[in-house]
Design a protein around this motif. Structure first.
Motif, PDB file in Angstrom:
ATOM      1  N   SER A 178       0.837  -1.196   0.000  1.00 40.68           N
ATOM      2  CA  SER A 178       0.000   0.000   0.000  1.00 40.68           C
ATOM      3  C   SER A 178       0.872   1.247   0.000  1.00 40.68           C
ATOM      4  N   VAL A 179       2.128   1.105   0.426  1.00 46.60           N
ATOM      5  CA  VAL A 179       3.047   2.236   0.543  1.00 46.60           C
ATOM      6  C   VAL A 179       4.041   2.291  -0.617  1.00 46.60           C
ATOM      7  N   ILE A 180       4.635   1.141  -0.972  1.00 47.47           N
ATOM      8  CA  ILE A 180       5.755   1.104  -1.921  1.00 47.47           C
ATOM      9  C   ILE A 180       5.450   1.712  -3.291  1.00 47.47           C
ATOM     10  N   PRO A 181       4.292   1.443  -3.922  1.00 40.53           N
ATOM     11  CA  PRO A 181       4.092   1.947  -5.291  1.00 40.53           C
ATOM     12  C   PRO A 181       4.130   3.462  -5.424  1.00 40.53           C
ATOM     13  N   TYR A 182       3.915   4.179  -4.334  1.00 44.89           N
ATOM     14  CA  TYR A 182       3.788   5.636  -4.421  1.00 44.89           C
ATOM     15  C   TYR A 182       4.957   6.377  -3.793  1.00 44.89           C
ATOM     16  N   ILE A 183       6.023   5.640  -3.414  1.00 41.98           N
ATOM     17  CA  ILE A 183       7.179   6.281  -2.796  1.00 41.98           C
ATOM     18  C   ILE A 183       7.836   7.272  -3.746  1.00 41.98           C
ATOM     19  N   ALA A 184       8.106   6.834  -4.982  1.00 42.00           N
ATOM     20  CA  ALA A 184       8.793   7.714  -5.931  1.00 42.00           C
ATOM     21  C   ALA A 184       7.983   8.973  -6.201  1.00 42.00           C
ATOM     22  N   LEU A 185       6.686   8.819  -6.373  1.00 40.52           N
ATOM     23  CA  LEU A 185       5.818   9.965  -6.650  1.00 40.52           C
ATOM     24  C   LEU A 185       5.785  10.922  -5.458  1.00 40.52           C
ATOM     25  N   TYR A 186       5.727  10.374  -4.243  1.00 45.01           N
ATOM     26  CA  TYR A 186       5.679  11.207  -3.038  1.00 45.01           C
ATOM     27  C   TYR A 186       7.002  11.953  -2.840  1.00 45.01           C
ATOM     28  N   LEU A 187       8.116  11.263  -3.073  1.00 42.91           N
ATOM     29  CA  LEU A 187       9.419  11.902  -2.875  1.00 42.91           C
ATOM     30  C   LEU A 187       9.628  13.058  -3.847  1.00 42.91           C
ATOM     31  N   THR A 188       9.168  12.898  -5.081  1.00 44.10           N
ATOM     32  CA  THR A 188       9.357  13.967  -6.067  1.00 44.10           C
ATOM     33  C   THR A 188       8.348  15.101  -5.872  1.00 44.10           C
ATOM     34  N   ALA A 189       7.097  14.760  -5.560  1.00 45.85           N
ATOM     35  CA  ALA A 189       6.051  15.776  -5.481  1.00 45.85           C
ATOM     36  C   ALA A 189       6.020  16.492  -4.138  1.00 45.85           C
TER      37      ALA A 189
ATOM     38  N   ASP B  99      14.586  15.646  -6.524  1.00 48.74           N
ATOM     39  CA  ASP B  99      14.601  15.678  -7.978  1.00 48.74           C
ATOM     40  C   ASP B  99      14.470  14.265  -8.536  1.00 48.74           C
ATOM     41  N   ASN B 100      13.764  14.135  -9.644  1.00 49.69           N
ATOM     42  CA  ASN B 100      13.518  12.815 -10.230  1.00 49.69           C
ATOM     43  C   ASN B 100      14.800  12.075 -10.573  1.00 49.69           C
ATOM     44  N   SER B 101      15.876  12.808 -10.831  1.00 46.09           N
ATOM     45  CA  SER B 101      17.150  12.181 -11.178  1.00 46.09           C
ATOM     46  C   SER B 101      17.774  11.450  -9.991  1.00 46.09           C
ATOM     47  N   TYR B 102      17.329  11.769  -8.762  1.00 48.28           N
ATOM     48  CA  TYR B 102      17.882  11.126  -7.567  1.00 48.28           C
ATOM     49  C   TYR B 102      17.096   9.889  -7.130  1.00 48.28           C
ATOM     50  N   ILE B 103      15.976   9.608  -7.783  1.00 46.19           N
ATOM     51  CA  ILE B 103      15.178   8.432  -7.396  1.00 46.19           C
ATOM     52  C   ILE B 103      15.981   7.151  -7.601  1.00 46.19           C
TER      53      ILE B 103
ATOM     54  N   THR C 238       5.709   7.839   4.988  1.00 46.66           N
ATOM     55  CA  THR C 238       4.394   8.358   4.596  1.00 46.66           C
ATOM     56  C   THR C 238       4.060   9.696   5.259  1.00 46.66           C
ATOM     57  N   ASN C 239       4.953  10.197   6.105  1.00 50.92           N
ATOM     58  CA  ASN C 239       4.737  11.502   6.751  1.00 50.92           C
ATOM     59  C   ASN C 239       5.907  12.442   6.539  1.00 50.92           C
ATOM     60  N   LEU C 240       6.784  12.123   5.608  1.00 52.34           N
ATOM     61  CA  LEU C 240       8.034  12.849   5.444  1.00 52.34           C
ATOM     62  C   LEU C 240       7.795  14.249   4.870  1.00 52.34           C
ATOM     63  N   PRO C 241       8.274  15.296   5.553  1.00 52.65           N
ATOM     64  CA  PRO C 241       8.203  16.651   4.999  1.00 52.65           C
ATOM     65  C   PRO C 241       9.385  16.902   4.070  1.00 52.65           C
ATOM     66  N   GLN C 242       9.571  18.119   3.643  1.00 50.07           N
ATOM     67  CA  GLN C 242      10.732  18.445   2.820  1.00 50.07           C
ATOM     68  C   GLN C 242      11.983  18.401   3.691  1.00 50.07           C
ATOM     69  N   VAL C 243      12.868  17.486   3.364  1.00 53.74           N
ATOM     70  CA  VAL C 243      14.102  17.277   4.131  1.00 53.74           C
ATOM     71  C   VAL C 243      15.255  17.099   3.149  1.00 53.74           C
ATOM     72  N   PRO C 244      16.497  17.190   3.642  1.00 54.90           N
ATOM     73  CA  PRO C 244      17.654  16.974   2.755  1.00 54.90           C
ATOM     74  C   PRO C 244      17.689  15.543   2.211  1.00 54.90           C
ATOM     75  N   LEU C 245      18.384  15.369   1.115  1.00 48.95           N
ATOM     76  CA  LEU C 245      18.467  14.076   0.454  1.00 48.95           C
ATOM     77  C   LEU C 245      19.061  13.010   1.361  1.00 48.95           C
ATOM     78  N   TRP C 246      20.049  13.367   2.196  1.00 51.59           N
ATOM     79  CA  TRP C 246      20.710  12.352   3.025  1.00 51.59           C
ATOM     80  C   TRP C 246      19.754  11.738   4.034  1.00 51.59           C
ATOM     81  N   ILE C 247      18.786  12.503   4.519  1.00 55.60           N
ATOM     82  CA  ILE C 247      17.783  11.959   5.440  1.00 55.60           C
ATOM     83  C   ILE C 247      16.880  10.977   4.698  1.00 55.60           C
ATOM     84  N   VAL C 248      16.485  11.336   3.486  1.00 53.89           N
ATOM     85  CA  VAL C 248      15.673  10.438   2.661  1.00 53.89           C
ATOM     86  C   VAL C 248      16.403   9.127   2.413  1.00 53.89           C
TER      87      VAL C 248
END
Length: 419
Positions: A237-248, A253-257, A303-313
Motif C-alpha cells: 500500500s506504501v511502496i508503489p507511491y514512494i517515488a511519486l511522493y518523494l518527487t512531489a 529531484d527525479n534524477s535522484y530516485i 508516509t509523513n516525510l516533509p521536505q528534508v535533505p536528500l541524506w535523510i531520505v
C-alpha cells in the motif's frame, strides 16, 4: 574423496539457488520497475494516480487468478519442466509490454506478464522448500530472495537510466532490457536446475477441486493466507507511491530516485543473507517479530516525510527497504512448512495468489485514498501509512498462531501439520 563430493554438492546447490534467484530477479524486477517509473507513466500516458494503481494491479490480480488456476496442475508436473516453460512464456509477455501502443494494450500485456510471473514466484519457493531442508531453508531463501535486492541495486536504476537516456524508447526500454537478461537466465536455469519429481508418486483420492478446497479451507492454512495478505498490504500500500511522493512532496529531484533505490538495494543485498542466517539460528518467528515491529518506524516516516535533505531520505528509505524486504525471509520459511510436501506446490500457488491479490487490492485502495492536489502534491499518503502500520501490528500477533518455532519443537514441524 568425501570432502570432494561435499564440495561438488555445495557448488551444484549454489548454482541451483543462483539460477532460481535469477528467475526471481527478473519477474520481481518486471513488477518493481513500474513503481519508480510512476511519474513517467502518469505524464506520458496522460493518466491519474488511480489509473496508475489499476495498471499496477493488472499484474497482481492476473497473478492471483493464475495462481488459483495453477493449483489444478502444479503438483502434477515435474517441477523443472514446468518452471522453464512458464519462464519462457513470461519472457514473451514482457517483450509484448515493450511494444504496447497505449494504456489499454499495456494494461492487457501487464496482466499476461503477471499471470506467468505470479506462478513463477510460487513455483520457485516451492522448489526451494522441496530441495532444501528446513534447518538450512532460511539461508537458502535469503539467497533466492536477495533477488529483490539485486533488482533494486542493478535492475531498477539501470532501467530508469535506460528510460531516461533512450528518448526513442522511453518507458519501453526497461521491458526490452528485462526480456534480454531473462533469455540469458533461462539458459542458466536449463543448465543448473535438476529434475524434481519427488512429489509425483502420491495418489490423490476424490476430485481435484475437492482436494484444492480441502487445502484452502484447512484451519491452519486459512491463518497462513490471512497472515500473508496482511504482510503484503503492509508493504504494497506504501511502496508503489514512494517515488511519486518523494518527487512531489519531499522535493527530491527525479534524477535522484535511482540513487534512493540503489542505496536501499545495496543494503538489502548485504542484509538478506544475514537475516536468513539469523532466522535459522534464533528461530523464524522470533526474527520476524523483531522485524515486523522495527519496520513500522521507517514506514511511518516515509508516509509523513516533509521536505528534508536528500541524506535523510536516503537513510530512511534504506532502512525501509532492509526491514520491509527482510520480513519476507522468515515469513516464507514459516509458511512453506505449514503444509506437507506432497501438496506444497498447490498450497504455495494459493499463497502466491493471496500475495498478488492482496498487493493489487493494496495498490488500488491506496490509489483511491491518495490524490494529487492543485499544487501538484500528493495528499492523504499519511492515512495509507497508518493503515499499513495497523496491518503490520496484526502480523506480529498472528504469526504466533501459524507456526510452532522449530527451536522449541525438535522435529521442526508446525502444530497441525503431519510429521
Amino acid at each position: 574423496m568425501i570432502e570432494q563430493q561435499s564440495a561438488v554438492a555445495k557448488k551444484k546447490e549454489r548454482f541451483f539457488l543462483l539460477s532460481l534467484a535469477g528467475i526471481q530477479f527478473t519477474h520481481i524486477l518486471d513488477f518493481m520497475i513500474m513503481m519508480p517509473l510512476g511519474p513517467d507513466f502518469i505524464r506520458e500516458l496522460n493518466i491519474n494516480t488511480h489509473q496508475f494503481g489499476l495498471l499496477l494491479s493488472s499484474y497482481t490480480f492476473a497473478a492471483a487468478l493464475a495462481g488459483i488456476f495453477a493449483t489444478y496442475f502444479i503438483d502434477r508436473f515435474e517441477r523443472r519442466v514446468l518452471l522453464l516453460s512458464l519462464y519462457a512464456c513470461f519472457i514473451i509477455a514482457t517483450l509484448i509490454c515493450g511494444i504496447a501502443p497505449d494504456y489499454h494494450s499495456l494494461f492487457i500485456a501487464r496482466a499476461c506478464a503477471g499471470a506467468f510471473g505470479g506462478i513463477l514466484g510460487s513455483l520457485v519457493q516451492t522448489i526451494v522448500a522441496d530441495a532444501i531442508p528446513f534447518e538450512r531453508r532460511g539461508k537458502a531463501l535469503g539467497t533466492v530472495m536477495a533477488a529483490f535486492s539485486v533488482s533494486t541495486v542493478a535492475g531498477v536504476p539501470l532501467s530508469l537510466m535506460l528510460a531516461n537516456h533512450i528518448p526513442s524508447l522511453g518507458w519501453r526500454a526497461p521491458f526490452f532490457f528485462i526480456g534480454l537478461i531473462s533469455s540469458f537466465i533461462l539458459y542458466l536455469a536449463y543448465r543448473n536446475i535438476p529434475k524434481i519429481s519427488g512429489h509425483l508418486g502420491h495418489v490423490y483420492e476424490g476430485s481435484r477441486l475437492r482436494q484444492i478446497m480441502d487445502i484452502f479451507f484447512a484451519h491452519q492454512h486459512l491463518r497462513a493466507f490471512v497472515f500473508m495478505a496482511l504482510i503484503m498490504i503492509t508493504g504494497f500500500s506504501v511502496i508503489p507511491y514512494i517515488a511519486l511522493y518523494l518527487t512531489a512532496n519531499v522535493g527530491i529531484d527525479n534524477s535522484y530516485i535511482s540513487l534512493v533505490y540503489l542505496c536501499g538495494g545495496i543494503a538489502t543485498l548485504i542484509s538478506s543473507r544475514y537475516i536468513g542466517h539469523l532466522a535459522d539460528k534464533f528461530g523464524k518467528v522470533t526474527v520476524f517479530k523483531y522485524l515486523a515491529i522495527i519496520s513500522l518506524i521507517p514506514l511511518l516516516i516515509t508516509t509523513n516525510l516533509p521536505q528534508v535533505p536528500l541524506w535523510i531520505v536516503l537513510i530512511n528509505q534504506t532502512a525501509f527497504f532492509i526491514l520491509i524486504s527482510g520480513r519476507m525471509i522468515p515469513v516464507m520459511a514459516i509458511v512453506s512448512q505449514v503444509v506437507e510436501p506432497r501438496t506444497r506446490g498447490t498450497f504455495m500457488s494459493l499463497v502466491g495468489s493471496v500475495q498478488m491479490f492482496a498487493s493489487g487490492v493494496a495498490s488500488v485502495i491506496a490509489g483511491v485514498v491518495v490524490t494529487i492536489g492543485v499544487d501538484g502534491k500528493m495528499e492523504h499518503y499519511n492515512l495509507v501509512g497508518y493503515g499499513a502500520a495497523l496491518c503490520g501490528l496484526l502480523t506480529f500477533w498472528l504469526v504466533g498462531y501459524i507456526h510452532s518455532d522449530p527451536h522449541k519443537n525438535p522435529q521442526g514441524t508446525p502444530q497441525g501439520t503431519p510429521q
